[in-house]
Design a protein around this motif. Sequence first.
Motif, PDB file in Angstrom:
ATOM      1  N   SER A  91      37.260  57.999  54.597  1.00 23.25           N
ATOM      2  CA  SER A  91      38.417  58.506  53.879  1.00 23.25           C
ATOM      3  C   SER A  91      39.185  59.431  54.805  1.00 23.25           C
ATOM      4  CB  SER A  91      37.987  59.249  52.608  1.00 23.25           C
ATOM      5  OG  SER A  91      37.159  60.357  52.938  1.00 23.25           O
ATOM      6  N   GLY A  92      40.398  59.789  54.412  1.00 20.43           N
ATOM      7  CA  GLY A  92      41.188  60.711  55.209  1.00 20.43           C
ATOM      8  C   GLY A  92      42.132  60.018  56.173  1.00 20.43           C
ATOM      9  N   SER A  93      42.770  60.815  57.029  1.00 19.27           N
ATOM     10  CA  SER A  93      43.797  60.322  57.950  1.00 19.27           C
ATOM     11  C   SER A  93      43.484  60.711  59.378  1.00 19.27           C
ATOM     12  CB  SER A  93      45.173  60.893  57.561  1.00 19.27           C
ATOM     13  OG  SER A  93      45.533  60.492  56.264  1.00 19.27           O
ATOM     14  N   LEU A  94      43.912  59.844  60.276  1.00 17.74           N
ATOM     15  CA  LEU A  94      43.720  60.077  61.709  1.00 17.74           C
ATOM     16  C   LEU A  94      44.979  59.635  62.429  1.00 17.74           C
ATOM     17  CD1 LEU A  94      41.813  60.895  64.013  1.00 17.74           C
ATOM     18  CD2 LEU A  94      40.901  58.568  63.992  1.00 17.74           C
ATOM     19  N   ASN A  95      45.676  60.628  63.011  1.00 19.18           N
ATOM     20  CA  ASN A  95      46.950  60.348  63.658  1.00 19.18           C
ATOM     21  C   ASN A  95      46.901  60.435  65.179  1.00 19.18           C
ATOM     22  OD1 ASN A  95      48.409  60.002  61.200  1.00 19.18           O
ATOM     23  ND2 ASN A  95      48.356  62.217  60.930  1.00 19.18           N
ATOM     24  N   ASP A  96      45.766  60.726  65.700  1.00 21.84           N
ATOM     25  CA  ASP A  96      45.706  60.842  67.157  1.00 21.84           C
ATOM     26  C   ASP A  96      44.419  60.248  67.717  1.00 21.84           C
ATOM     27  OD1 ASP A  96      43.902  62.667  66.238  1.00 21.84           O
ATOM     28  OD2 ASP A  96      44.592  64.349  67.456  1.00 21.84           O
ATOM     29  N   GLY A  97      43.944  59.177  67.083  1.00 21.87           N
ATOM     30  CA  GLY A  97      42.685  58.613  67.556  1.00 21.87           C
ATOM     31  C   GLY A  97      42.455  57.196  67.094  1.00 21.87           C
ATOM     32  N   GLN A  98      41.183  56.834  67.044  1.00 23.17           N
ATOM     33  CA  GLN A  98      40.795  55.445  66.859  1.00 23.17           C
ATOM     34  C   GLN A  98      39.407  55.402  66.253  1.00 23.17           C
ATOM     35  OE1 GLN A  98      39.650  53.145  70.496  1.00 23.17           O
ATOM     36  NE2 GLN A  98      41.384  51.838  69.927  1.00 23.17           N
ATOM     37  N   ILE A  99      39.131  54.335  65.496  1.00 19.39           N
ATOM     38  CA  ILE A  99      37.772  54.060  65.037  1.00 19.39           C
ATOM     39  C   ILE A  99      37.181  53.017  65.979  1.00 19.39           C
ATOM     40  CG2 ILE A  99      36.341  53.206  63.163  1.00 19.39           C
ATOM     41  CD1 ILE A  99      38.539  54.143  61.236  1.00 19.39           C
ATOM     42  N   LEU A 100      36.167  53.415  66.726  1.00 14.57           N
ATOM     43  CA  LEU A 100      35.532  52.544  67.715  1.00 14.57           C
ATOM     44  C   LEU A 100      34.167  52.112  67.210  1.00 14.57           C
ATOM     45  CD1 LEU A 100      35.181  51.304  70.593  1.00 14.57           C
ATOM     46  CD2 LEU A 100      34.190  53.514  71.255  1.00 14.57           C
ATOM     47  N   ILE A 101      33.914  50.788  67.197  1.00 12.57           N
ATOM     48  CA  ILE A 101      32.598  50.245  66.879  1.00 12.57           C
ATOM     49  C   ILE A 101      31.963  49.859  68.204  1.00 12.57           C
ATOM     50  CG2 ILE A 101      31.289  48.612  65.486  1.00 12.57           C
ATOM     51  CD1 ILE A 101      33.248  50.408  63.899  1.00 12.57           C
ATOM     52  N   ASP A 102      30.916  50.579  68.577  1.00 12.56           N
ATOM     53  CA  ASP A 102      30.252  50.354  69.866  1.00 12.56           C
ATOM     54  C   ASP A 102      28.751  50.304  69.625  1.00 12.56           C
ATOM     55  OD1 ASP A 102      30.169  49.858  72.525  1.00 12.56           O
ATOM     56  OD2 ASP A 102      30.534  51.915  73.170  1.00 12.56           O
ATOM     57  N   ALA A 103      28.342  49.343  68.786  1.00 11.22           N
ATOM     58  CA  ALA A 103      26.956  49.230  68.336  1.00 11.22           C
ATOM     59  C   ALA A 103      26.231  48.141  69.123  1.00 11.22           C
ATOM     60  CB  ALA A 103      26.941  48.919  66.842  1.00 11.22           C
ATOM     61  N   PRO A 104      24.911  48.036  68.967  1.00 12.46           N
ATOM     62  CA  PRO A 104      24.174  46.950  69.627  1.00 12.46           C
ATOM     63  C   PRO A 104      24.711  45.585  69.214  1.00 12.46           C
ATOM     64  CG  PRO A 104      22.651  48.621  68.829  1.00 12.46           C
ATOM     65  CD  PRO A 104      24.001  48.982  68.288  1.00 12.46           C
ATOM     66  N   GLU A 105      24.484  44.596  70.059  1.00  7.17           N
ATOM     67  CA  GLU A 105      25.066  43.279  69.829  1.00  7.17           C
ATOM     68  C   GLU A 105      24.482  42.557  68.626  1.00  7.17           C
ATOM     69  OE1 GLU A 105      24.959  40.949  73.332  1.00  7.17           O
ATOM     70  OE2 GLU A 105      26.356  42.233  74.432  1.00  7.17           O
ATOM     71  N   ASP A 106      23.359  43.045  68.088  1.00  8.11           N
ATOM     72  CA  ASP A 106      22.803  42.436  66.879  1.00  8.11           C
ATOM     73  C   ASP A 106      23.101  43.275  65.636  1.00  8.11           C
ATOM     74  OD1 ASP A 106      21.220  44.598  67.440  1.00  8.11           O
ATOM     75  OD2 ASP A 106      19.299  43.547  67.175  1.00  8.11           O
ATOM     76  N   ALA A 107      23.938  44.291  65.766  1.00 10.35           N
ATOM     77  CA  ALA A 107      24.187  45.214  64.663  1.00 10.35           C
ATOM     78  C   ALA A 107      25.225  44.662  63.691  1.00 10.35           C
ATOM     79  CB  ALA A 107      24.652  46.562  65.215  1.00 10.35           C
ATOM     80  N   LYS A 108      24.983  44.907  62.397  1.00  6.93           N
ATOM     81  CA  LYS A 108      25.957  44.609  61.353  1.00  6.93           C
ATOM     82  C   LYS A 108      26.494  45.929  60.830  1.00  6.93           C
ATOM     83  CE  LYS A 108      24.076  40.126  59.994  1.00  6.93           C
ATOM     84  NZ  LYS A 108      23.313  39.987  61.260  1.00  6.93           N
ATOM     85  N   VAL A 109      27.801  46.086  60.914  1.00 13.82           N
ATOM     86  CA  VAL A 109      28.457  47.336  60.544  1.00 13.82           C
ATOM     87  C   VAL A 109      29.432  47.069  59.405  1.00 13.82           C
ATOM     88  CG1 VAL A 109      29.959  49.209  61.325  1.00 13.82           C
ATOM     89  CG2 VAL A 109      28.234  48.248  62.880  1.00 13.82           C
ATOM     90  N   LYS A 110      29.341  47.874  58.337  1.00 19.69           N
ATOM     91  CA  LYS A 110      30.260  47.767  57.212  1.00 19.69           C
ATOM     92  C   LYS A 110      31.029  49.076  57.063  1.00 19.69           C
ATOM     93  CE  LYS A 110      30.563  46.707  52.261  1.00 19.69           C
ATOM     94  NZ  LYS A 110      29.801  46.288  51.055  1.00 19.69           N
ATOM     95  N   LEU A 111      32.357  48.978  57.045  1.00 22.27           N
ATOM     96  CA  LEU A 111      33.215  50.135  56.826  1.00 22.27           C
ATOM     97  C   LEU A 111      33.877  49.986  55.459  1.00 22.27           C
ATOM     98  CD1 LEU A 111      35.062  50.484  60.270  1.00 22.27           C
ATOM     99  CD2 LEU A 111      32.844  51.437  59.582  1.00 22.27           C
ATOM    100  N   ILE A 112      33.651  50.950  54.573  1.00 22.72           N
ATOM    101  CA  ILE A 112      34.338  50.976  53.284  1.00 22.72           C
ATOM    102  C   ILE A 112      35.531  51.921  53.427  1.00 22.72           C
ATOM    103  CG2 ILE A 112      34.143  51.472  50.827  1.00 22.72           C
ATOM    104  CD1 ILE A 112      31.130  51.066  51.085  1.00 22.72           C
ATOM    105  N   LEU A 113      36.735  51.389  53.276  1.00 19.51           N
ATOM    106  CA  LEU A 113      37.958  52.171  53.434  1.00 19.51           C
ATOM    107  C   LEU A 113      38.415  52.652  52.056  1.00 19.51           C
ATOM    108  CD1 LEU A 113      39.872  49.858  55.950  1.00 19.51           C
ATOM    109  CD2 LEU A 113      38.158  51.628  56.434  1.00 19.51           C
ATOM    110  N   ASN A 114      38.476  53.963  51.905  1.00 20.43           N
ATOM    111  CA  ASN A 114      38.845  54.545  50.617  1.00 20.43           C
ATOM    112  C   ASN A 114      39.964  55.563  50.830  1.00 20.43           C
ATOM    113  OD1 ASN A 114      38.857  55.176  47.901  1.00 20.43           O
ATOM    114  ND2 ASN A 114      37.081  56.541  48.015  1.00 20.43           N
ATOM    115  N   GLY A 115      41.203  55.045  50.898  1.00 20.16           N
ATOM    116  CA  GLY A 115      42.339  55.917  51.151  1.00 20.16           C
ATOM    117  C   GLY A 115      42.422  56.349  52.601  1.00 20.16           C
ATOM    118  N   VAL A 116      42.304  55.397  53.516  1.00 16.34           N
ATOM    119  CA  VAL A 116      42.280  55.668  54.959  1.00 16.34           C
ATOM    120  C   VAL A 116      43.653  55.404  55.563  1.00 16.34           C
ATOM    121  CG1 VAL A 116      41.404  54.792  57.164  1.00 16.34           C
ATOM    122  CG2 VAL A 116      39.819  55.269  55.282  1.00 16.34           C
TER     123      VAL A 116
END
Length: 545
Positions: A91-116
């Motif tokens: 949640s929240g705002s980001l005006n000067d950055g990035q969301i980086l996914i840098d996980a292991p190659e077998d990783a499953k990542v879920k992002l729930i966006l709630n007013g982002v």
Amino acid sequence: MKQARILSLMLSILLSAGLLSACGSKAPAEAPASSGSEASLPTAAAAPASPDLSGAIQSGSAVSEEDAIPITLSDENGSVSITQAGTYLLSGSLNDGQILIDAPEDAKVKLILNGVSVTRQGHAAIYARSADKLILSTASGSVNLLASSGDFVQIDDKNVDAAIFACCDLTLNGEGTLNLSCETGHGLVSKDDLKLKEGTVNVAAAKKGLEGKDSLTVEGGTLSVEAGTKGLVSGKDEETGSILISGGSLSVLSQDDAIHCSGPVTVEGGTLLLSSGDDGIHADETLTVSGGSLSVSKSYEGLEARGIDIRGGSLYILASDDGLNAAGGNDGSNGFGPFGGDPFRGDSSASLTVSGGVLVVNAEGDGLDSNGLLSVSGGEIYVSGPTRGGNGALDYGTEGVVTGGTVIAVGSADMAENFGPSSTQGSILLSVGNQAAGTTVSITDESGTILASYTPEKSYQSVVVSCPGLEAGKSYTVTAGSLSQTVSLDSLIYGGGMGMGGHGMGGFPGGGMGGGPGSQGGFPGGQGGPGGNPGGQGGGPGRRP
């Protein structure tokens, strides 16, 4: 090239450092029948509207996901780096950055966006550099924004050029809204498999809307795309992709092809509204439509593929050139279209088959065009073809065969073409003089029962009609406006037209093309005399348009 209109959503921000390695490589993951009266036909939908990205960012209803890790975005905290598998609630705002996914190659990542809200200058708002699978889920009722502005500045050896860029499988779901905007690049890119399962996704991009390199699947949800080049894309260069649409609502407004694939495209369901500066749908291999509603409100060529197979669904196609074009070669808009492509290479292995559904075509080039086989065994086809010479309502390279279904195809007279002698259902080709747009054409049997009828959208001079009930040895009456002619079917095919043997094009009393036999597949017979006397002998050997 004209660029798509991009809403002014992006803020000028600084490029964050520390994202300096390449994407990791990994193995790819796993209509109604004719009733004898005027048919209820699909109609053109309005051109898709631009995606509405103006909604305020808002949170949705309470989200309770077991083991979800909460992350509140803020300019103070800056960019977020996710390095482990798991579910994250953002949640929240980001005006000067990035969301980086840098996980292991077998990783499953879920992002729930709630007013982002994440805006990024010169790079992706979300960059999945390494993972097996990324799931972006929007919380119910939430409105979220991911935007990229300015020219892309590469920070590693991967050419990142989209608001969302994933080097892994990417799935979009949820019950909220995701707005994507990219000022100079693409909306969303997955280098593997891309799926939309549910939710509302609006994309405005200067280049491509969405790209799934290995595959792109739309199973549900609502997707609206405005793209400066192609809308939905799969496959690249020599790598074959695939596109499957089985549900949902899809609206595309693009300057190039609305849907483009280097492999097969399959439409099984859903509602598609397409407006394109080039092809509505282009597939280098096969295009199969078995269900759903497909409307192309603007195109150079409506549907184009090496093999086109219409099995069901409701289709309306509006094209400034060919309505449906089965042809070989890449991007067959033949080098003369708005986006050029390879010169048209004739391919006798190309095929256009219709076995079901309702297909309505309004084309200024050929209505149905196959460089190889044209085959109709079922469904309903209604064509408002060309009003000028040089094209025909039907056009095929090797053989035209009708064994079932209903076909009424009208257009100009000089290139009119009928089905061929291998057909097992009767087909009649007639010249009807000059008929105005909106003049109904119908065919009745000896008892006066209407077998089929159609009200064309444009003026016409010739009619091809084939429908169940046309049998050799019986008579039928074709009516266009105030003119009627009774035809005796000595054989199943009456009237040959361009490139066909047998009779020349029949004519109405008082004029029209005559009915003498054509020689060697010749031109239609000469002009009929007063009172409808037969015209002269057909001309020399037939030729392809």
